[in-house]
Design a protein around this motif. Structure first.
Motif, PDB file in Angstrom:
ATOM      1  N   LYS A   1      18.254  -6.857  51.463  1.00 34.90           N
ATOM      2  CA  LYS A   1      18.493  -7.323  49.910  1.00 34.90           C
ATOM      3  C   LYS A   1      18.042  -8.541  49.961  1.00 34.90           C
ATOM      4  O   LYS A   1      17.006  -9.495  48.647  1.00 34.90           O
ATOM      5  CB  LYS A   1      20.159  -7.470  49.785  1.00 34.90           C
ATOM      6  CG  LYS A   1      20.931  -8.228  48.240  1.00 34.90           C
ATOM      7  CD  LYS A   1      22.490  -7.978  48.769  1.00 34.90           C
ATOM      8  CE  LYS A   1      22.963  -7.974  47.586  1.00 34.90           C
ATOM      9  NZ  LYS A   1      24.208  -7.806  47.199  1.00 34.90           N
ATOM     10  N   ILE A   2      18.007  -9.368  51.085  1.00 34.76           N
ATOM     11  CA  ILE A   2      17.353 -10.653  50.916  1.00 34.76           C
ATOM     12  C   ILE A   2      15.836 -10.513  50.286  1.00 34.76           C
ATOM     13  O   ILE A   2      15.651 -10.859  49.535  1.00 34.76           O
ATOM     14  CB  ILE A   2      17.715 -11.462  52.118  1.00 34.76           C
ATOM     15  CG1 ILE A   2      18.664 -11.730  52.655  1.00 34.76           C
ATOM     16  CG2 ILE A   2      16.776 -13.175  52.141  1.00 34.76           C
ATOM     17  CD1 ILE A   2      18.885 -12.583  53.616  1.00 34.76           C
ATOM     18  N   THR A   3      15.394  -9.558  51.451  1.00 39.30           N
ATOM     19  CA  THR A   3      13.810  -9.470  50.793  1.00 39.30           C
ATOM     20  C   THR A   3      13.241  -8.840  50.059  1.00 39.30           C
ATOM     21  O   THR A   3      12.869  -9.054  48.924  1.00 39.30           O
ATOM     22  CB  THR A   3      13.555  -7.717  52.054  1.00 39.30           C
ATOM     23  OG1 THR A   3      13.736  -8.713  53.853  1.00 39.30           O
ATOM     24  CG2 THR A   3      11.781  -7.637  52.262  1.00 39.30           C
ATOM     25  N   PHE A   4      14.556  -8.031  48.921  1.00 40.12           N
ATOM     26  CA  PHE A   4      14.240  -7.392  47.927  1.00 40.12           C
ATOM     27  C   PHE A   4      14.098  -8.251  47.206  1.00 40.12           C
ATOM     28  O   PHE A   4      13.751  -8.644  45.677  1.00 40.12           O
ATOM     29  CB  PHE A   4      15.246  -5.940  47.260  1.00 40.12           C
ATOM     30  CG  PHE A   4      15.158  -5.677  46.274  1.00 40.12           C
ATOM     31  CD1 PHE A   4      14.837  -5.496  45.801  1.00 40.12           C
ATOM     32  CD2 PHE A   4      16.331  -6.460  45.054  1.00 40.12           C
ATOM     33  CE1 PHE A   4      14.410  -4.440  44.079  1.00 40.12           C
ATOM     34  CE2 PHE A   4      16.388  -6.052  44.072  1.00 40.12           C
ATOM     35  CZ  PHE A   4      15.472  -5.424  43.765  1.00 40.12           C
ATOM     36  N   ILE A   5      15.314  -9.748  47.051  1.00 41.41           N
ATOM     37  CA  ILE A   5      15.036 -10.937  45.531  1.00 41.41           C
ATOM     38  C   ILE A   5      13.965 -11.053  46.064  1.00 41.41           C
ATOM     39  O   ILE A   5      13.305 -11.968  44.683  1.00 41.41           O
ATOM     40  CB  ILE A   5      16.120 -11.541  46.106  1.00 41.41           C
ATOM     41  CG1 ILE A   5      16.689 -12.179  44.512  1.00 41.41           C
ATOM     42  CG2 ILE A   5      16.523 -12.512  47.127  1.00 41.41           C
ATOM     43  CD1 ILE A   5      17.021 -11.098  43.510  1.00 41.41           C
ATOM     44  N   ASN A   6      13.359 -11.819  47.568  1.00 38.81           N
ATOM     45  CA  ASN A   6      12.285 -12.533  47.775  1.00 38.81           C
ATOM     46  C   ASN A   6      10.872 -11.745  46.711  1.00 38.81           C
ATOM     47  O   ASN A   6       9.911 -12.039  46.784  1.00 38.81           O
ATOM     48  CB  ASN A   6      11.856 -12.766  49.126  1.00 38.81           C
ATOM     49  CG  ASN A   6      12.088 -13.893  49.444  1.00 38.81           C
ATOM     50  OD1 ASN A   6      12.941 -14.680  48.676  1.00 38.81           O
ATOM     51  ND2 ASN A   6      13.406 -13.941  50.149  1.00 38.81           N
ATOM     52  N   GLU A   7      11.002 -10.071  47.266  1.00 36.99           N
ATOM     53  CA  GLU A   7       9.695  -9.295  46.369  1.00 36.99           C
ATOM     54  C   GLU A   7       9.752 -10.148  44.553  1.00 36.99           C
ATOM     55  O   GLU A   7       9.229  -9.464  43.680  1.00 36.99           O
ATOM     56  CB  GLU A   7      10.315  -8.416  46.452  1.00 36.99           C
ATOM     57  CG  GLU A   7       9.425  -8.083  47.664  1.00 36.99           C
ATOM     58  CD  GLU A   7       8.104  -7.970  48.740  1.00 36.99           C
ATOM     59  OE1 GLU A   7       7.703  -8.529  48.028  1.00 36.99           O
ATOM     60  OE2 GLU A   7       7.430  -7.080  48.239  1.00 36.99           O
ATOM     61  N   ILE A   8      10.432  -9.919  44.296  1.00 33.20           N
ATOM     62  CA  ILE A   8      11.433  -9.797  42.809  1.00 33.20           C
ATOM     63  C   ILE A   8      10.578 -11.502  42.709  1.00 33.20           C
ATOM     64  O   ILE A   8      10.539 -11.654  41.363  1.00 33.20           O
ATOM     65  CB  ILE A   8      12.921  -9.678  41.895  1.00 33.20           C
ATOM     66  CG1 ILE A   8      13.258  -8.467  42.713  1.00 33.20           C
ATOM     67  CG2 ILE A   8      13.162 -10.037  40.983  1.00 33.20           C
ATOM     68  CD1 ILE A   8      12.022  -7.615  41.980  1.00 33.20           C
ATOM     69  N   ALA A   9      10.981 -11.902  43.088  1.00 35.21           N
ATOM     70  CA  ALA A   9      10.518 -13.380  43.031  1.00 35.21           C
ATOM     71  C   ALA A   9       9.142 -13.823  42.796  1.00 35.21           C
ATOM     72  O   ALA A   9       8.415 -14.831  41.904  1.00 35.21           O
ATOM     73  CB  ALA A   9      11.021 -14.358  44.499  1.00 35.21           C
ATOM     74  N   THR A  10       8.331 -12.458  44.041  1.00 34.27           N
ATOM     75  CA  THR A  10       6.895 -12.561  43.530  1.00 34.27           C
ATOM     76  C   THR A  10       6.594 -12.487  42.665  1.00 34.27           C
ATOM     77  O   THR A  10       5.445 -13.117  41.947  1.00 34.27           O
ATOM     78  CB  THR A  10       6.579 -11.976  44.951  1.00 34.27           C
ATOM     79  OG1 THR A  10       6.467 -12.968  46.138  1.00 34.27           O
ATOM     80  CG2 THR A  10       5.316 -12.386  45.115  1.00 34.27           C
ATOM     81  N   VAL A  11       7.325 -11.174  41.693  1.00 35.64           N
ATOM     82  CA  VAL A  11       7.159 -11.028  40.698  1.00 35.64           C
ATOM     83  C   VAL A  11       6.990 -11.961  38.956  1.00 35.64           C
ATOM     84  O   VAL A  11       6.410 -12.103  38.461  1.00 35.64           O
ATOM     85  CB  VAL A  11       7.629  -9.378  40.302  1.00 35.64           C
ATOM     86  CG1 VAL A  11       7.562  -9.323  38.975  1.00 35.64           C
ATOM     87  CG2 VAL A  11       7.241  -8.551  41.474  1.00 35.64           C
ATOM     88  N   CYS A  12       8.087 -12.358  39.585  1.00 36.36           N
ATOM     89  CA  CYS A  12       9.293 -13.968  38.622  1.00 36.36           C
ATOM     90  C   CYS A  12       7.811 -14.610  38.386  1.00 36.36           C
ATOM     91  O   CYS A  12       7.100 -14.759  37.573  1.00 36.36           O
ATOM     92  CB  CYS A  12       9.680 -14.140  39.404  1.00 36.36           C
ATOM     93  SG  CYS A  12      11.014 -13.124  38.605  1.00 36.36           S
ATOM     94  N   GLU A  13       7.068 -14.796  39.334  1.00 35.98           N
ATOM     95  CA  GLU A  13       5.880 -16.168  39.362  1.00 35.98           C
ATOM     96  C   GLU A  13       4.802 -15.648  38.482  1.00 35.98           C
ATOM     97  O   GLU A  13       4.134 -16.488  37.834  1.00 35.98           O
ATOM     98  CB  GLU A  13       5.525 -16.208  41.224  1.00 35.98           C
ATOM     99  CG  GLU A  13       7.166 -17.423  42.187  1.00 35.98           C
ATOM    100  CD  GLU A  13       6.932 -17.163  43.532  1.00 35.98           C
ATOM    101  OE1 GLU A  13       5.307 -16.720  43.628  1.00 35.98           O
ATOM    102  OE2 GLU A  13       7.625 -17.803  44.230  1.00 35.98           O
ATOM    103  N   ALA A  14       4.388 -14.407  38.507  1.00 36.74           N
ATOM    104  CA  ALA A  14       3.312 -13.564  38.119  1.00 36.74           C
ATOM    105  C   ALA A  14       3.726 -13.611  36.715  1.00 36.74           C
ATOM    106  O   ALA A  14       2.274 -13.350  36.049  1.00 36.74           O
ATOM    107  CB  ALA A  14       2.546 -12.958  39.189  1.00 36.74           C
ATOM    108  N   THR A  15       4.244 -13.496  36.518  1.00 38.69           N
ATOM    109  CA  THR A  15       4.745 -13.111  35.084  1.00 38.69           C
ATOM    110  C   THR A  15       5.672 -14.224  34.043  1.00 38.69           C
ATOM    111  O   THR A  15       5.406 -13.900  32.951  1.00 38.69           O
ATOM    112  CB  THR A  15       6.143 -11.551  34.810  1.00 38.69           C
ATOM    113  OG1 THR A  15       7.260 -12.225  35.593  1.00 38.69           O
ATOM    114  CG2 THR A  15       5.219 -10.474  35.903  1.00 38.69           C
TER     115      THR A  15
END
Length: 463
Positions: free
Chosen positions: A243-257
């Motif tokens: 769950k922690i890793t998933f939200i960090n992956e979403i965070a990376t996409v947020c930074e790019a978008t």
């Protein structure tokens, strides 16, 4: 609770192979205070011992480190855990500490195994300390009712221990798996008011006897077979790590978008199917459990011929997360060689002095490798004279740590950092760049304080 003499000698449900020998009924139920021996005076062992003493049991905690036992006998605790010192002091008449195996086991009705199970080079759990306890019981435990393993162990360990006890002539001694689910910083409360107490045993009598030790604990008890109990701990930690890793992956996409991870995570968390917990984007998980247990479950799956691809990805993403922060800093500053960077917080989480698997170590190592100078602040961490900390400069205040720095990185979300005079801190820096690795501070306030503000899962905001 009825006496076990009236109970059938029924095994607990299990889909595994036929059980090793299980002790015969009747066994005495712990209606009254029991005599408990706890092997291991680390986080889990001390909390277990102190909490059982709080519940009224007489407890002896045994460890192999003389300096630790001396410290505990003098009334000190070798690490910080809120409430633990007071609990030990309050129960000093029922709680003692020893180096001697025979003294620990002499009057004990139950032995709790709370020793460390660190990872080996292959990622498997090192069970040498567990087996050392089992071996020590062979000549001293003829009067025991049960041996209980609270250490995190691979599935199948209980079967092997049961066989070893039988071979040592301890057929009458019950065996149970009773995994711990305490979090550092709230371990005492987690023990006394748990989400659940999990007890896995080969027979109902042992399960109910161990359950009786928890009389007075405010939480439900889940009884099951040993293998399932062993798996619960590994699976729970792997799911939380995912769950922690998933939200960090979403965070990376947020930074790019251009999306804002704080808005995204808050809205996701309102879904009752998902919940808001462990959805805080940051620098990755650390500590003594999540990294070790995730690798142990992956190794166990691999040893069984199953490549746990999801868990492989979780571990890989988590290892990359602090390194991504370094790359963002490097890009913003145009390189790190000759730069001074202040790390604010070193422990893997606030409320503890534990630095095991802390992201700060990776960040400090990478900064030094890039040629940066590193200064540090933490209210509790006391890293020893080892790398990377021997090449960094420690300070007692945040202001001193950020003085003349080109960037500051908030690594641990200590509440003290909310109250820092950030405008004054910005004026002390050569280059007021702030990377909020836990999204603790308010971006507009940091901009107003004079910083260029970077965070996880959001675009960099410039002054």
């Amino acid at each position: 609770m009825t006496d076990t003499a009236a109970l059938p000698s029924a095994p607990l449900p299990s889909a595994s192979l036929p059980r090793p020998h299980s002790p015969a009924l009747p066994l005495p139920l712990p209606h009254s205070p029991r005599r408990v021996a706890v092997f291991g005076a680390g986080y889990i062992g001390l909390v277990t011992g102190a909490c059982f003493a709080e519940l009224g049991h007489r407890v002896v905690v045994r460890d192999i480190q003389p300096e630790r036992i001396d410290l505990l006998r003098s009334g000190d605790v070798p690490f910080f855990e809120p409430g633990l010192g007071d609990l030990i002091l309050r129960n000093k008449e029922r709680l003692s500490f020893t180096l001697d195996v025979h003294e620990a086991v002499r009057d004990a009705e139950v032995v709790y195994v709370c020793v460390d199970t660190p990872p080996t080079a292959s990622g498997d759990a090192d069970l040498s300390r567990v087996w050392a306890v089992v071996d020590a019981l062979k000549d001293t435990a003829s009067h025991l009712v049960a041996v209980v393993v609270k250490s995190t162990v691979p599935v199948g360990t209980g079967d092997r221990v049961r066989v070893a006890l039988d071979e040592a002539g301890l057929h009458h001694v019950g065996y149970a798996s009773n995994p711990e689910f305490t979090a550092e910083g709230s371990a005492v409360d987690d023990f006394l008011r748990p989400d659940r107490v999990v007890i896995g045993a080969f027979d109902e009598a042992t399960a109910r006897w161990v359950e009786g030790l928890y009389a007075g604990v405010d939480g439900p008890v889940e009884t099951m077979d040993v293998a399932s109990a062993e798996m619960v701990k590994l699976a729970a930690n792997a799911l939380l790590a995912t769950k922690i890793t998933f939200i960090n992956e979403i965070a990376t996409v947020c930074e790019a978008t251009g999306a804002d991870i704080e808005h995204v995570a808050r809205a996701i968390g309102r879904d009752h199917r998902l919940g808001p917990y462990f959805l805080n984007a940051g620098l990755g998980y650390g500590g003594s459990c999540f990294p070790k247990d995730s690798r142990a479950l992956r190794a166990m799956a691999s040893n069984s011929g199953y490549p746990f691809q999801l868990l492989n990805a979780v571990i890989e993403v988590n290892e990359l997360q602090p390194r991504r922060a370094i790359q963002r800093l490097k890009s913003e500053l145009g390189g790190l060689r000759g730069r001074r960077v202040a790390l604010l917080g070193l422990t893997f989480k606030p409320g503890t002095d534990d630095m095991r698997e802390a992201p700060s170590a990776v960040i400090a190592s990478r900064l030094l490798a890039e040629g940066a100078e590193v200064t540090c602040w933490d209210p509790m961490a006391r890293p020893g004279p080892v790398q990377p900390w021997s090449s960094t400069t420690r300070h007692d205040t945040v202001d001193d740590a950020v003085s003349d720095a080109d960037a500051a990185v908030l690594v641990t979300e200590w509440p003290e950092l909310v109250d820092v005079d950030w405008p004054a801190a910005a004026r002390r820096m050569r280059h007021p760049l702030f990377f909020d690795g836990r999204n603790l501070l308010e971006s507009t306030a940091m901009l107003d304080a004079g910083f260029t503000y970077m965070s996880v899962g959001r675009a960099t905001r410039h002054r």
